[in-house]
Design a protein around this motif. Structure first.
Motif, PDB file in Angstrom:
ATOM      1  N   ASP A 342       6.204 -14.287  -5.780  1.00 36.86           N
ATOM      2  CA  ASP A 342       4.907 -13.898  -6.759  1.00 36.86           C
ATOM      3  C   ASP A 342       5.532 -12.590  -7.407  1.00 36.86           C
ATOM      4  O   ASP A 342       5.578 -11.596  -6.922  1.00 36.86           O
ATOM      5  N   LEU A 343       5.466 -13.022  -8.996  1.00 34.93           N
ATOM      6  CA  LEU A 343       6.210 -11.869  -9.570  1.00 34.93           C
ATOM      7  C   LEU A 343       5.165 -10.619  -9.544  1.00 34.93           C
ATOM      8  O   LEU A 343       5.541  -9.366 -10.297  1.00 34.93           O
ATOM      9  N   ASN A 344       3.792 -10.888  -9.384  1.00 33.96           N
ATOM     10  CA  ASN A 344       2.784  -9.589  -9.515  1.00 33.96           C
ATOM     11  C   ASN A 344       2.640  -8.857  -8.274  1.00 33.96           C
ATOM     12  O   ASN A 344       2.165  -7.875  -8.489  1.00 33.96           O
ATOM     13  N   ARG A 345       3.261  -9.603  -7.174  1.00 34.13           N
ATOM     14  CA  ARG A 345       3.044  -8.776  -5.951  1.00 34.13           C
ATOM     15  C   ARG A 345       4.241  -8.385  -5.181  1.00 34.13           C
ATOM     16  O   ARG A 345       4.244  -7.560  -4.537  1.00 34.13           O
ATOM     17  N   ALA A 346       5.318  -9.144  -5.466  1.00 35.83           N
ATOM     18  CA  ALA A 346       6.590  -9.041  -4.660  1.00 35.83           C
ATOM     19  C   ALA A 346       7.318  -7.375  -4.843  1.00 35.83           C
ATOM     20  O   ALA A 346       7.133  -7.147  -6.029  1.00 35.83           O
ATOM     21  N   PRO A 347       7.727  -6.907  -3.686  1.00 26.20           N
ATOM     22  CA  PRO A 347       8.488  -5.662  -3.827  1.00 26.20           C
ATOM     23  C   PRO A 347       9.819  -5.872  -4.607  1.00 26.20           C
ATOM     24  O   PRO A 347      10.257  -7.157  -4.650  1.00 26.20           O
ATOM     25  N   ARG A 348      10.347  -4.805  -5.140  1.00 30.22           N
ATOM     26  CA  ARG A 348      11.607  -4.893  -6.105  1.00 30.22           C
ATOM     27  C   ARG A 348      12.728  -5.555  -5.271  1.00 30.22           C
ATOM     28  O   ARG A 348      13.289  -6.342  -5.753  1.00 30.22           O
ATOM     29  N   GLU A 349      13.049  -5.330  -4.029  1.00 30.93           N
ATOM     30  CA  GLU A 349      13.959  -6.044  -3.343  1.00 30.93           C
ATOM     31  C   GLU A 349      14.010  -7.459  -3.202  1.00 30.93           C
ATOM     32  O   GLU A 349      14.950  -8.282  -3.408  1.00 30.93           O
ATOM     33  N   LEU A 350      12.748  -8.057  -3.255  1.00 31.52           N
ATOM     34  CA  LEU A 350      12.507  -9.602  -3.312  1.00 31.52           C
ATOM     35  C   LEU A 350      12.704 -10.054  -4.836  1.00 31.52           C
ATOM     36  O   LEU A 350      13.250 -11.091  -4.979  1.00 31.52           O
ATOM     37  N   LEU A 351      12.467  -9.336  -5.722  1.00 35.86           N
ATOM     38  CA  LEU A 351      12.487  -9.697  -7.311  1.00 35.86           C
ATOM     39  C   LEU A 351      13.962  -9.820  -7.470  1.00 35.86           C
ATOM     40  O   LEU A 351      14.339 -10.577  -8.304  1.00 35.86           O
ATOM     41  N   LEU A 352      14.756  -8.848  -7.139  1.00 35.61           N
ATOM     42  CA  LEU A 352      16.267  -8.845  -7.184  1.00 35.61           C
ATOM     43  C   LEU A 352      16.863 -10.105  -6.614  1.00 35.61           C
ATOM     44  O   LEU A 352      18.133 -10.206  -7.175  1.00 35.61           O
ATOM     45  N   ARG A 353      16.192 -10.747  -5.892  1.00 34.69           N
ATOM     46  CA  ARG A 353      16.907 -12.009  -5.443  1.00 34.69           C
ATOM     47  C   ARG A 353      16.601 -13.089  -6.092  1.00 34.69           C
ATOM     48  O   ARG A 353      16.933 -14.236  -5.948  1.00 34.69           O
ATOM     49  N   VAL A 354      15.735 -13.182  -7.184  1.00 35.31           N
ATOM     50  CA  VAL A 354      15.453 -14.263  -8.009  1.00 35.31           C
ATOM     51  C   VAL A 354      16.589 -14.467  -8.955  1.00 35.31           C
ATOM     52  O   VAL A 354      17.120 -13.489  -9.737  1.00 35.31           O
ATOM     53  N   PRO A 355      17.096 -15.762  -8.876  1.00 30.03           N
ATOM     54  CA  PRO A 355      18.296 -15.977  -9.874  1.00 30.03           C
ATOM     55  C   PRO A 355      17.650 -15.952 -11.299  1.00 30.03           C
ATOM     56  O   PRO A 355      16.576 -16.248 -11.668  1.00 30.03           O
ATOM     57  N   GLY A 356      18.539 -14.979 -12.126  1.00 37.15           N
ATOM     58  CA  GLY A 356      18.075 -15.040 -13.475  1.00 37.15           C
ATOM     59  C   GLY A 356      17.224 -13.493 -13.917  1.00 37.15           C
ATOM     60  O   GLY A 356      17.530 -13.129 -15.022  1.00 37.15           O
ATOM     61  N   LEU A 357      17.111 -12.692 -12.677  1.00 36.72           N
ATOM     62  CA  LEU A 357      16.380 -11.578 -13.104  1.00 36.72           C
ATOM     63  C   LEU A 357      17.561 -10.385 -12.585  1.00 36.72           C
ATOM     64  O   LEU A 357      17.967 -10.341 -11.439  1.00 36.72           O
ATOM     65  N   GLY A 358      17.968  -9.506 -13.446  1.00 34.85           N
ATOM     66  CA  GLY A 358      18.764  -8.542 -13.402  1.00 34.85           C
ATOM     67  C   GLY A 358      18.204  -7.334 -12.972  1.00 34.85           C
ATOM     68  O   GLY A 358      16.759  -7.355 -13.001  1.00 34.85           O
ATOM     69  N   VAL A 359      18.853  -6.150 -12.734  1.00 29.36           N
ATOM     70  CA  VAL A 359      18.319  -4.779 -12.478  1.00 29.36           C
ATOM     71  C   VAL A 359      17.448  -4.404 -13.545  1.00 29.36           C
ATOM     72  O   VAL A 359      16.153  -3.917 -13.096  1.00 29.36           O
ATOM     73  N   LYS A 360      17.808  -4.490 -14.596  1.00 27.50           N
ATOM     74  CA  LYS A 360      16.857  -3.840 -15.769  1.00 27.50           C
ATOM     75  C   LYS A 360      15.735  -4.610 -15.936  1.00 27.50           C
ATOM     76  O   LYS A 360      14.487  -4.088 -16.110  1.00 27.50           O
ATOM     77  N   ALA A 361      16.088  -6.236 -15.914  1.00 23.00           N
ATOM     78  CA  ALA A 361      14.557  -6.981 -15.901  1.00 23.00           C
ATOM     79  C   ALA A 361      13.617  -6.719 -14.763  1.00 23.00           C
ATOM     80  O   ALA A 361      12.404  -6.644 -15.203  1.00 23.00           O
ATOM     81  N   VAL A 362      13.991  -6.551 -13.647  1.00 20.42           N
ATOM     82  CA  VAL A 362      13.188  -6.377 -12.730  1.00 20.42           C
ATOM     83  C   VAL A 362      12.441  -5.003 -12.897  1.00 20.42           C
ATOM     84  O   VAL A 362      11.153  -4.950 -12.696  1.00 20.42           O
ATOM     85  N   ASP A 363      13.040  -3.969 -13.204  1.00 21.15           N
ATOM     86  CA  ASP A 363      12.274  -2.572 -13.527  1.00 21.15           C
ATOM     87  C   ASP A 363      11.452  -2.691 -14.564  1.00 21.15           C
ATOM     88  O   ASP A 363      10.286  -2.180 -14.647  1.00 21.15           O
ATOM     89  N   ARG A 364      11.740  -3.772 -15.465  1.00 14.44           N
ATOM     90  CA  ARG A 364      10.907  -3.660 -16.926  1.00 14.44           C
ATOM     91  C   ARG A 364       9.555  -4.596 -16.260  1.00 14.44           C
ATOM     92  O   ARG A 364       8.398  -4.080 -16.615  1.00 14.44           O
ATOM     93  N   LEU A 365       9.912  -5.310 -15.531  1.00 10.57           N
ATOM     94  CA  LEU A 365       8.626  -6.383 -14.762  1.00 10.57           C
ATOM     95  C   LEU A 365       7.760  -5.474 -14.022  1.00 10.57           C
ATOM     96  O   LEU A 365       6.413  -5.418 -14.031  1.00 10.57           O
TER      97      LEU A 365
END
Length: 418
Positions: A342-365
């Protein structure tokens, strides 16, 4: 031998060393008429800083003569190659001349071992000393150090160089003893440890100086750091891939140990290149270049995405990374129970495991979702690969249907290297 011929021989001999990055140095330039050169901006080797700047380095060996007979090295003692040797003055002259012609912004200097490790290291350090002290050269300097050299020589090298590197060469002790028996694994580790101590001590000394304010006309102002730098861009190393039977899992485990023990800035991976008159226990063909690429991707996952080395290589792959897809995607497909996220609830460490999401994109999300709930259009605005991301995430207006599509099979073209 003419200087031009020496340059052709010793620049070509240096091409196998991949550990030639130029990021992280101390900002220096010749603004105001002081000194020569700069390690800032854009400038016969091209390296790239983390912010995307291209920095050109003169990449050469002091000499390709060598006492060692490492079987994988084209410059080994028994190799039938043309030999050459620069003097210290010639390297200094070339560096300054290329800089004045706006061809380079720094120097990468390595060397074969002649006479003794100490003698060779003295020559390498003297080049850097003359550039810094006699010519006030402010460009980037990367020195390849010799682990068997005396500790005081390594300590001197760090006073002049932005980065130091010691090549571990092969990922296992057994492989190094088999292919390079003259190299001392213990000396390599001891030298890496000494460099880390010197780097850490220099950083701490600078922090202490910067923390002490000075008073100017009754006002407290931050003190400009006066403690000397020591290899401000840290240390790095290189491993040859494909010269032995070591699998990718072992290579990544070795890299993780090096990062943890010696605080390395980078581990570089260099695909083995078959050399003339090679020994019988070396492979006749180079490994697929895509294998080197996958190792760099996996290394990135360990350094910036929170992955552990043991997670990255699939259990069913025999310790080898998939050549058909990047390791982050391969991990995601192997763990369907972890998705969708869930992009609206997941913590940063889980978002970083999503294919296609880089570090900068995760921080912006993370920043965007503090304001409102994320929707599919937000991914488009961030310019992330939406088709790659959507199968692994859910949002206010999106829930994935079924598992992610299977990875496409790699079909090498005729004549391709991989």
């Amino acid at each position: 031998m003419e200087l031009k011929t020496k340059l052709a021989v010793l620049a070509d001999a240096a091409k196998y060393d991949a550990s030639c990055a130029s990021s992280g140095g101390v900002a220096r330039d010749s603004v105001g008429g002081r000194g020569i050169g700069s390690n800032e901006g854009t400038g016969i080797c091209h390296s790239y800083a983390p912010d995307g700047r291209c920095i050109s380095l003169l990449k050469i060996l002091l000499t390709n003569y060598c006492q060692f007979d490492c079987l994988y090295c084209v410059n080994r003692a028994t190799s039938n190659v043309q030999r050459a040797r620069f003097t210290v003055d010639e390297v200094v002259h070339l560096t300054l001349d290329f800089y004045r012609r706006n061809c380079i912004e720094g120097l990468f200097l390595s060397s074969g071992i002649i006479r003794s490790p100490d003698y060779t290291m003295e020559q390498v350090v003297e080049v850097a000393r003359r550039l810094r002290e006699e010519h006030d050269f402010r460009g980037y300097i990367h020195l390849k150090t010799i682990p068997e050299a005396a500790p005081d020589l390594l300590a001197r090298a760090g006073l002049y160089a932005d980065r130091l590197s010691i090549n571990i060469e092969l990922p296992t002790v057994a492989s190094l003893q088999s292919l390079a028996p003259e190299k001392d694994v213990g000396a390599i580790k001891r030298s890496m440890a000494r460099l880390r101590v010197h780097i850490d001590e220099a950083k701490e000394a600078r922090r202490e100086v910067e923390a002490k304010p000075i008073t100017v006309f009754g006002n407290a102002k931050p003190r400009r750091a006066e403690a000397p730098h020591f290899a401000a861009a840290g240390q790095s190393t290189q491993m040859i891939v494909g010269a032995d039977a070591t699998d990718d899992a072992t290579i990544l485990a070795t890299s993780a140990q090096l990062y943890g023990s010696y605080d390395l800035k980078r581990v570089y991976y260099s695909a083995f290149s078959p050399i003339p008159h090679a020994a019988g226990n070396l492979p006749l063909k180079a490994p697929p270049l895509v294998r080197e690429h996958r190792l760099y991707q996996a290394d990135w996952l360990m350094r910036f995405y929170g992955f552990e080395a043991r997670e990255i290589t699939p259990a069913a792959g025999g310790g080898m990374l998939s050549l058909d897809e990047d390791p982050k995607m391969a991990w995601a497909r192997a763990h369907p129970e972890r998705f969708p996220i869930d992009l609206n609830r997941a913590p940063r460490e889980l978002l970083l495991r999503v294919p296609g999401l880089g570090v900068k994109a995760v921080d912006r999300l993370l920043a965007a979702r503090r304001i409102r709930r994320l929707r599919s259009d937000d991914l488009k605005r961030l310019h992330v690969p939406v088709k790659k991301v959507l199968p692994f995430v859910e949002m206010a207006d999106h829930v994935p249907r079924g598992p992610a599509p299977a990875a496409p099979k790699r079909v090498p073209q005729q004549g391709a290297l991989f």
